[in-house]
Scaffold this motif. Structure first.
Motif, PDB file in Angstrom:
ATOM      1  N   ARG A 183       0.765  -1.303  -0.025  1.00 53.89           N
ATOM      2  CA  ARG A 183      -0.009  -0.163   0.014  1.00 53.89           C
ATOM      3  C   ARG A 183       1.049   1.218  -0.039  1.00 53.89           C
ATOM      4  O   ARG A 183       2.069   1.137   0.490  1.00 53.89           O
ATOM      5  CB  ARG A 183      -0.923   0.285   1.252  1.00 53.89           C
ATOM      6  N   ASP A 184       0.200   2.431  -0.302  1.00 53.57           N
ATOM      7  CA  ASP A 184       0.840   3.624  -0.347  1.00 53.57           C
ATOM      8  C   ASP A 184       1.035   4.153   1.104  1.00 53.57           C
ATOM      9  O   ASP A 184      -0.095   4.223   1.698  1.00 53.57           O
ATOM     10  CB  ASP A 184       0.298   4.848  -1.434  1.00 53.57           C
ATOM     11  N   THR A 185       2.070   4.378   1.576  1.00 51.88           N
ATOM     12  CA  THR A 185       2.295   4.702   3.142  1.00 51.88           C
ATOM     13  C   THR A 185       1.782   6.269   3.098  1.00 51.88           C
ATOM     14  O   THR A 185       1.850   6.517   4.437  1.00 51.88           O
ATOM     15  CB  THR A 185       3.633   4.474   3.619  1.00 51.88           C
ATOM     16  N   GLY A 186       1.664   7.025   2.038  1.00 48.57           N
ATOM     17  CA  GLY A 186       1.321   8.677   2.325  1.00 48.57           C
ATOM     18  C   GLY A 186       2.932   9.257   2.746  1.00 48.57           C
ATOM     19  O   GLY A 186       2.882  10.397   3.049  1.00 48.57           O
ATOM     20  N   HIS A 187       4.038   8.507   2.502  1.00 48.59           N
ATOM     21  CA  HIS A 187       5.294   9.092   2.742  1.00 48.59           C
ATOM     22  C   HIS A 187       6.079   8.809   1.845  1.00 48.59           C
ATOM     23  O   HIS A 187       6.067   8.047   0.945  1.00 48.59           O
ATOM     24  CB  HIS A 187       6.020   8.361   3.979  1.00 48.59           C
ATOM     25  N   ALA A 188       6.966   9.669   1.368  1.00 56.09           N
ATOM     26  CA  ALA A 188       7.979   9.532   0.062  1.00 56.09           C
ATOM     27  C   ALA A 188       9.043   8.419   0.675  1.00 56.09           C
ATOM     28  O   ALA A 188       9.682   7.893  -0.274  1.00 56.09           O
ATOM     29  CB  ALA A 188       8.770  10.871  -0.106  1.00 56.09           C
ATOM     30  N   SER A 189       9.488   8.701   1.799  1.00 55.68           N
ATOM     31  CA  SER A 189      10.272   7.627   2.094  1.00 55.68           C
ATOM     32  C   SER A 189       9.945   7.084   3.486  1.00 55.68           C
ATOM     33  O   SER A 189      10.372   7.204   4.314  1.00 55.68           O
ATOM     34  CB  SER A 189      11.892   8.337   2.563  1.00 55.68           C
ATOM     35  N   TRP A 190       9.278   5.760   3.248  1.00 53.67           N
ATOM     36  CA  TRP A 190       8.709   5.082   4.357  1.00 53.67           C
ATOM     37  C   TRP A 190       9.925   4.254   4.970  1.00 53.67           C
ATOM     38  O   TRP A 190       9.625   4.043   6.267  1.00 53.67           O
ATOM     39  CB  TRP A 190       7.592   4.048   3.944  1.00 53.67           C
ATOM     40  N   ARG A 191      11.015   4.014   4.053  1.00 49.74           N
ATOM     41  CA  ARG A 191      12.115   3.196   4.855  1.00 49.74           C
ATOM     42  C   ARG A 191      12.680   4.077   6.036  1.00 49.74           C
ATOM     43  O   ARG A 191      13.020   3.432   7.041  1.00 49.74           O
ATOM     44  CB  ARG A 191      12.966   2.840   3.771  1.00 49.74           C
ATOM     45  N   ALA A 192      12.734   5.381   5.661  1.00 48.69           N
ATOM     46  CA  ALA A 192      13.484   6.087   6.776  1.00 48.69           C
ATOM     47  C   ALA A 192      12.489   6.138   8.144  1.00 48.69           C
ATOM     48  O   ALA A 192      13.143   6.239   9.069  1.00 48.69           O
ATOM     49  CB  ALA A 192      13.602   7.790   6.365  1.00 48.69           C
ATOM     50  N   MET A 193      11.423   6.057   7.847  1.00 54.74           N
ATOM     51  CA  MET A 193      10.268   6.035   8.982  1.00 54.74           C
ATOM     52  C   MET A 193      10.470   4.578   9.658  1.00 54.74           C
ATOM     53  O   MET A 193      10.628   4.570  10.908  1.00 54.74           O
ATOM     54  CB  MET A 193       9.099   6.352   8.629  1.00 54.74           C
ATOM     55  N   ALA A 194      10.296   3.583   8.924  1.00 51.90           N
ATOM     56  CA  ALA A 194      10.296   2.482   9.416  1.00 51.90           C
ATOM     57  C   ALA A 194      11.480   1.897  10.163  1.00 51.90           C
ATOM     58  O   ALA A 194      11.592   1.256  11.123  1.00 51.90           O
ATOM     59  CB  ALA A 194       9.936   1.339   8.304  1.00 51.90           C
TER      60      ALA A 194
END
Length: 370
Positions: free
Chosen positions: A170-181
């Motif tokens: 799914r689309d996480t709503g973030h451009a870099s979800w890796r940075a958040m995860a």
């Protein structure tokens, strides 16, 4: 006044890749087979934390042009080996679609199994790929001092590299979800501001003593003195499939370090940066990428992300000019600002048919466009 160094700083890069089935584009645990196929080729090809991943480590390079040659050659070797096993190489910071459980961790590393036992579901984020940029040679004292001056620009580097909008289907709503995860790990995210090398060492020991890290390899900060090499290691950026953006990240990282060294040599004061502002700036860079807004790391003022990226380029332009990288960096950043970040292009690929397979095919095609 010119730069403090008489010869260019060296640069080396570690890149992590996913392996996906060439027909279905699902991740497949075939890293041991792929690496066995390239066993007689350069020693810079390695296993990663799971059997879905492979890694390259470039030789030390004196120039961005030399780094580009090495990256291209190593990517070609891995891509050819992956194809021979019915797979494709994917420079993707996230698996995009869901990965079957339980994870296929690297069998020959008890450390990975202990990591999974202690940290549980956090190990799901191991199925993601980062890029680590090593700039040297620097002793630990110098690396710590330089890190404090590079640290404010980590959110902008994250925005420039943003390439992981999709995660687990799914689309996480973030451009870099890796940075958040990835920042969910207790030993990850922004490094502290260090008052001394002793402070840095105490911080590392606190991570170990608290159980937040098994060992020094688990110091996952976005920026750190390397535990293995005389370098400062920038770990914040997402993987990008195209070589030019990969080289841009290395150019900007090296120029930031050179700028910091010059400022230290000239005894210029270190601008004050509030930790709460920098933490929010990091989130905003990961959320908006290049297409939205970010926060000025020094004032907390909201600014277009493009303006912050251009401010970074302006800051390090003198050092880029010294190494002959200014034209390439300016042109590549200009292309990103004009055509969109990696995250923007992934979303555009998905929008055409609403099919995540198109995103994965886009990433594979870009990864193999040598």
């Amino acid at each position: 006044m010119g730069p403090a160094t008489t010869r260019p700083l060296t640069v080396g890069v570690e890149e992590e890749f996913l392996l996906v089935d060439a027909r279905t584009f699902t991740v497949v645990p075939v890293a041991p087979l792929v690496l066995a196929t390239v066993a007689g080729e350069p020693a810079q090809l390695h296993a990663e934390g799971t059997r879905y991943q492979v890694e390259i480590s470039t030789p030390v390079a004196d120039s961005a042009a030399g780094l580009r040659v090495e990256l291209g050659a190593l990517r070609r070797s891995l891509a050819r080996a992956a194809r021979s096993h019915g797979c494709r190489l994917l420079a993707s910071p996230s698996p995009v679609v869901a990965v079957a459980q339980p994870l296929h961790l690297t069998d020959d590393e008890p450390r990975q199994r202990e990591q999974h036992r202690r940290f549980g579901a956090l190990t799901d984020t191991l199925v993601g790929c980062g890029r680590h940029i090593h700039i040297g040679s620097l002793d630990v004292d110098t690396a710590v001092a330089v890190a404090n001056r590079v640290r404010p620009w980590l959110p902008t580097l994250i925005a420039i590299a943003a390439n992981s909008p999709f995660w687990q289907g799914r689309d996480t709503g973030h451009a870099s979800w890796r940075a958040m995860a990835w920042s969910a790990w207790p030993s990850a995210g922004l490094p502290p501001h260090f008052t001394s090398t002793a402070h840095y060492r105490r911080s590392v020991q606190t991570l170990l003593g608290s159980g937040a890290a098994l060992d020094t390899k688990m110091v996952y900060w976005d920026l750190r003195p390397s535990g293995n090499w005389p370098t400062l290691e920038i770990r914040a950026p997402d993987m990008s499939p195209d070589l030019e953006t990969a080289v841009l990240q290395a150019e900007l990282g090296r120029a930031l370090v050179a700028t910091a060294l010059r400022e230290i040599a000239e005894r210029l004061p270190e601008p004050e940066v509030r930790d709460d502002v920098l933490r929010l700036a990091r989130w905003r860079g990961a959320h908006d990428g290049l297409e939205g807004f970010g926060l000025d790391p020094y004032t907390g003022t909201e600014l277009p992300a493009a303006a912050l990226a251009e401010a970074l380029l302006d800051r390090v332009a003198p050092e880029l000019a010294v190494t002959g990288d200014l034209d390439h960096a300016a042109d590549t950043l200009g292309s990103l600002l004009r055509d969109g970040s990696g995250a923007h292009r992934q979303r555009a690929a998905f929008a055409r048919r609403g099919d995540l397979t198109d995103v994965l095919r886009h990433l594979a095609d870009q990864t193999e466009a040598f």
